[in-house]
Design an enzyme around this catalytic site. Structure first.
Site, PDB file in Angstrom:
ATOM      1  CE  LYS A  77      36.563  41.669  21.467  1.00 34.76           C
ATOM      2  NZ  LYS A  77      36.520  42.927  20.445  1.00 34.76           N
ATOM      3  CG  ASP A 133      39.009  51.736  20.097  1.00 38.87           C
ATOM      4  OD1 ASP A 133      39.646  53.202  20.349  1.00 38.87           O
ATOM      5  OD2 ASP A 133      38.975  50.739  21.129  1.00 38.87           O
TER       6      ASP A 133
END
Length: 171
Positions: free
Chosen positions: A3, A99
């Site tokens: 990432k 989230d």
């Protein structure tokens, strides 16, 4: 899986710090339904996370395969239960995901559901108000359709906010 920050954010100190904070938070999570964190490193100015490779499909993509049609009840429960267990294990490590949404759930070919992307997760004691203005845009990146009213109002996420998001996901 690696990432990295999008090129537009790689020089942004707040974005880099948010990625480093994500690494600090997820390194302590150990649950079969949470993506495993392996390492954080830097190459030149680029900071990146190394995580378990997940070979599957995001729940958000699965849902778009049949627009307007819910998943069969048992299939939905087979996703919601492990994501719920994953979310409930995070506070034990002092983390709230903050989230939970279909795009942050990966469905593996063997049927395993994994919760990922703790990018805006809150460690116990974190507060958005303590963040620099440069960081706060990354720490407040909750998804309106799944975030609780208190998170949308700027309050620090609590485990109950993940319960709210999980209920939205189930719906």
């Amino acid at each position: 899986a690696i990432k990295v920050l999008a090129p537009a954010y790689s020089g942004n100190k707040g974005a880099v710090r948010a990625l480093q904070q994500e690494a600090a938070k997820v390194r302590h999570l150990n649950h079969p339904n949470i993506v495993r964190f392996l390492d954080v490193d830097r190459s030149g100015d680029q900071v990146f996370l190394v995580m378990e490779w997940l070979d599957g499909i995001a729940l958000s993509d699965r849902l778009t395969e049949r627009p307007g049609h819910p998943l069969p009840r048992q299939v939905a429960l087979d996703i919601i239960r492990p994501v719920g267990r994953a979310a409930s294990s995070a506070p034990e490590a002092g983390v709230t995901h903050a989230d939970i949404k279909p795009g942050n759930v990966m469905l593996q070919p063997d049927g395993t559901a994994k919760l990922l992307d703790f990018g805006i997760a809150r460690a116990r004691g974190d507060a958005i108000t303590e963040a620099s203005p440069d960081e706060s845009q990354f720490l407040q990146a909750a998804t309106p359709a799944f975030a609780s009213p208190s998170v949308l109002g700027g309050a620090a996420a609590e485990p109950i906010d993940d319960v709210f998001s999980l209920a939205c996901l189930a719906y």
